[in-house]
Design a protein around this motif. Structure first.
Motif, PDB file in Angstrom:
ATOM      1  N   UNK A  12      51.676  39.967  30.655  1.00 47.34           N
ATOM      2  CA  UNK A  12      50.261  40.229  30.945  1.00 47.34           C
ATOM      3  C   UNK A  12      50.136  41.509  31.763  1.00 47.34           C
ATOM      4  N   UNK A  13      49.191  42.366  31.400  1.00 49.58           N
ATOM      5  CA  UNK A  13      48.996  43.610  32.161  1.00 49.58           C
ATOM      6  C   UNK A  13      48.042  43.427  33.344  1.00 49.58           C
ATOM      7  N   UNK A  14      47.589  42.212  33.594  1.00 48.44           N
ATOM      8  CA  UNK A  14      46.519  42.023  34.587  1.00 48.44           C
ATOM      9  C   UNK A  14      47.045  41.777  35.998  1.00 48.44           C
ATOM     10  N   UNK A  15      46.360  42.406  36.957  1.00 49.88           N
ATOM     11  CA  UNK A  15      46.480  42.066  38.375  1.00 49.88           C
ATOM     12  C   UNK A  15      45.432  40.981  38.621  1.00 49.88           C
ATOM     13  N   UNK A  16      45.842  39.804  39.037  1.00 45.28           N
ATOM     14  CA  UNK A  16      44.893  38.689  39.126  1.00 45.28           C
ATOM     15  C   UNK A  16      43.946  38.776  40.329  1.00 45.28           C
ATOM     16  N   UNK A  17      44.061  39.839  41.091  1.00 48.94           N
ATOM     17  CA  UNK A  17      43.069  40.204  42.122  1.00 48.94           C
ATOM     18  C   UNK A  17      42.855  39.109  43.157  1.00 48.94           C
ATOM     19  N   UNK A  18      43.942  38.589  43.661  1.00 45.16           N
ATOM     20  CA  UNK A  18      43.898  37.517  44.657  1.00 45.16           C
ATOM     21  C   UNK A  18      43.049  37.894  45.878  1.00 45.16           C
ATOM     22  N   UNK A  19      43.211  39.120  46.377  1.00 49.27           N
ATOM     23  CA  UNK A  19      42.503  39.512  47.600  1.00 49.27           C
ATOM     24  C   UNK A  19      40.994  39.618  47.374  1.00 49.27           C
ATOM     25  N   UNK A  20      40.604  40.122  46.208  1.00 44.02           N
ATOM     26  CA  UNK A  20      39.169  40.303  45.938  1.00 44.02           C
ATOM     27  C   UNK A  20      38.464  38.962  45.774  1.00 44.02           C
ATOM     28  N   UNK A  21      39.173  37.968  45.216  1.00 47.86           N
ATOM     29  CA  UNK A  21      38.538  36.677  44.912  1.00 47.86           C
ATOM     30  C   UNK A  21      37.982  35.977  46.147  1.00 47.86           C
ATOM     31  N   UNK A  22      38.554  36.271  47.298  1.00 52.45           N
ATOM     32  CA  UNK A  22      38.091  35.600  48.525  1.00 52.45           C
ATOM     33  C   UNK A  22      36.992  36.375  49.237  1.00 52.45           C
ATOM     34  N   UNK A  23      36.560  37.475  48.649  1.00 53.32           N
ATOM     35  CA  UNK A  23      35.580  38.340  49.297  1.00 53.32           C
ATOM     36  C   UNK A  23      34.319  38.392  48.423  1.00 53.32           C
ATOM     37  N   UNK A  24      33.276  37.584  48.760  1.00 46.87           N
ATOM     38  CA  UNK A  24      32.070  37.528  47.916  1.00 46.87           C
ATOM     39  C   UNK A  24      31.425  38.886  47.688  1.00 46.87           C
ATOM     40  N   UNK A  25      31.407  39.735  48.710  1.00 52.42           N
ATOM     41  CA  UNK A  25      30.782  41.060  48.540  1.00 52.42           C
ATOM     42  C   UNK A  25      31.566  41.904  47.548  1.00 52.42           C
ATOM     43  N   UNK A  26      32.886  41.840  47.671  1.00 49.60           N
ATOM     44  CA  UNK A  26      33.728  42.618  46.745  1.00 49.60           C
ATOM     45  C   UNK A  26      33.571  42.106  45.314  1.00 49.60           C
ATOM     46  N   UNK A  27      33.428  40.776  45.164  1.00 51.74           N
ATOM     47  CA  UNK A  27      33.241  40.207  43.818  1.00 51.74           C
ATOM     48  C   UNK A  27      31.922  40.669  43.208  1.00 51.74           C
ATOM     49  N   UNK A  28      30.884  40.702  44.042  1.00 50.56           N
ATOM     50  CA  UNK A  28      29.576  41.147  43.544  1.00 50.56           C
ATOM     51  C   UNK A  28      29.646  42.622  43.129  1.00 50.56           C
ATOM     52  N   UNK A  29      30.327  43.424  43.921  1.00 44.04           N
ATOM     53  CA  UNK A  29      30.462  44.848  43.595  1.00 44.04           C
ATOM     54  C   UNK A  29      31.249  45.035  42.296  1.00 44.04           C
ATOM     55  N   UNK A  30      32.230  44.163  42.088  1.00 48.94           N
ATOM     56  CA  UNK A  30      33.063  44.250  40.870  1.00 48.94           C
ATOM     57  C   UNK A  30      32.200  44.047  39.624  1.00 48.94           C
ATOM     58  N   UNK A  31      31.282  43.075  39.713  1.00 48.66           N
ATOM     59  CA  UNK A  31      30.458  42.729  38.547  1.00 48.66           C
ATOM     60  C   UNK A  31      29.562  43.870  38.101  1.00 48.66           C
ATOM     61  N   UNK A  32      29.192  44.741  39.023  1.00 49.99           N
ATOM     62  CA  UNK A  32      28.253  45.812  38.677  1.00 49.99           C
ATOM     63  C   UNK A  32      28.967  47.101  38.259  1.00 49.99           C
ATOM     64  N   UNK A  33      30.265  47.079  38.247  1.00 49.61           N
ATOM     65  CA  UNK A  33      30.975  48.325  37.896  1.00 49.61           C
ATOM     66  C   UNK A  33      30.803  48.652  36.418  1.00 49.61           C
ATOM     67  N   UNK A  34      30.667  49.938  36.128  1.00 50.95           N
ATOM     68  CA  UNK A  34      30.422  50.359  34.747  1.00 50.95           C
ATOM     69  C   UNK A  34      31.650  50.152  33.865  1.00 50.95           C
ATOM     70  N   UNK A  35      32.834  50.062  34.482  1.00 54.64           N
ATOM     71  CA  UNK A  35      34.048  49.867  33.664  1.00 54.64           C
ATOM     72  C   UNK A  35      34.425  48.390  33.528  1.00 54.64           C
TER      73      UNK A  35
END
Ligand SMILES: [Zn+2]
Length: 297
Positions: A12-35
């Protein structure tokens, strides 16, 4: 004859983003990214392209199409967020999506895509079956972008399950044991397999399964783990072993298998090359074939 190529679902080429998952603000920012992009499943099968890739579309265009409004974050691919959307079969399907049976897809997709496929399919199947708490029966909600579910009533955290399965090639000198199930295609033979039970080692589970299915005694101390493979039907981890038999007389449990018999190494080589007159073995995506390759090499 021995292939060093990784098995399907094992890369799998994916980084499962453990650190981001615990940060609601970071998760919200992720959802709005153009990529940010999404892959799609309908009734357990993925949408794929002709080029060996899972079909990806911009996440923001399709977020609302997810069943129960819950996209699952799979991880970051070269830094870009990737979500899986499990489409509601009772709602119109977004245009232009071609869905493919998962087993067929796993033979057509590039190897790194099969790793994403395995993770995504297991996650949506787990979610489908865990909408209610196994502790109190209350409803559960998704947290950490899908990595766990939380009971709203008693607070129990639920994590995606993985079911370990021992799959083993029983060998005795220049012979190996293969079995077949009634539901399989004619000619198909494979290694015996079974779910691990609580409180046993992999080696003991392997010996127990062989005794239950084929009535053979084996020596757990000879069991060697050869390889392992995620198997997203629904969420198994196949642990592939080779183990030596002590006894050779077969007494099958017909509730488990239809038949079992010994094959010589020459016969296995013929099956690997597709030249056996009356028997076939599983395709290249299956760990059972890898066990036969290793033993015959
Ligand atoms: Zn509960």
């Amino acid at each position: 004859m021995l292939s060093n190529a990784p098995l399907a679902f094992c890369v799998s080429p994916l980084d499962r983003a453990e650190d981001i998952r615990r940060d609601p603000d970071a998760l919200k920012a992720l959802e709005t990214r153009s990529d940010a992009s999404a892959i799609f499943f309908l009734k357990g099968d993925p949408a794929i392209c002709d080029n060996g890739q899972l079909l990806r579309r911009p996440y923001h265009l399709h977020r609302e199409a997810a069943q129960m409004g819950e996209p699952i974050l799979l991880g970051l691919q070269e830094g870009a967020p990737l979500y899986v959307l499990d489409l509601d079969p009772d709602q119109p399907t977004p245009t232009g999506l071609e869905f493919c049976d998962t087993r067929t897809a796993s033979m057509q997709l590039a190897i790194a895509e099969t790793g994403i496929l395995a993770q995504a399919r297991s996650m949506i199947e787990w979610r489908r079956k865990h909408r209610f708490c196994s502790n109190c029966g209350g409803g559960t909600i998704q947290t950490e972008a899908g990595r766990k579910r939380l009971c709203e009533t008693c607070g129990t955290e639920h994590f995606p399950r993985v079911d370990p399965v021992a799959i083993m090639l029983v060998v005795k000198d220049d012979w190996c044991l293969l079995g077949r199930q009634e539901s399989w295609p004619p000619r198909m033979w494979s290694a015996l397999a079974g779910f691990m039970e609580p409180g046993e080692t992999i080696q003991d589970g392997c010996a127990r399964e062989i005794w239950e299915e084929a009535g053979l005694r084996t020596n757990p101390e000879t069991a060697r783990i050869i390889d392992n493979q995620p198997w997203p039907f629904a969420s198994s981890l196949m642990i592939g072993l080779i183990i030596e038999a002590i006894t050779v007389d077969i007494h099958i449990d017909t509730h488990e298998i239809e038949a079992a018999r010994w094959f010589s190494k020459d016969e296995v080589r013929a099956m690997l090359s597709g030249a056996h007159s009356e028997a076939d073995i599983p395709p290249k995506i299956a760990i059972a074939r890898r066990l036969l390759e290793v033993w015959a090499d």
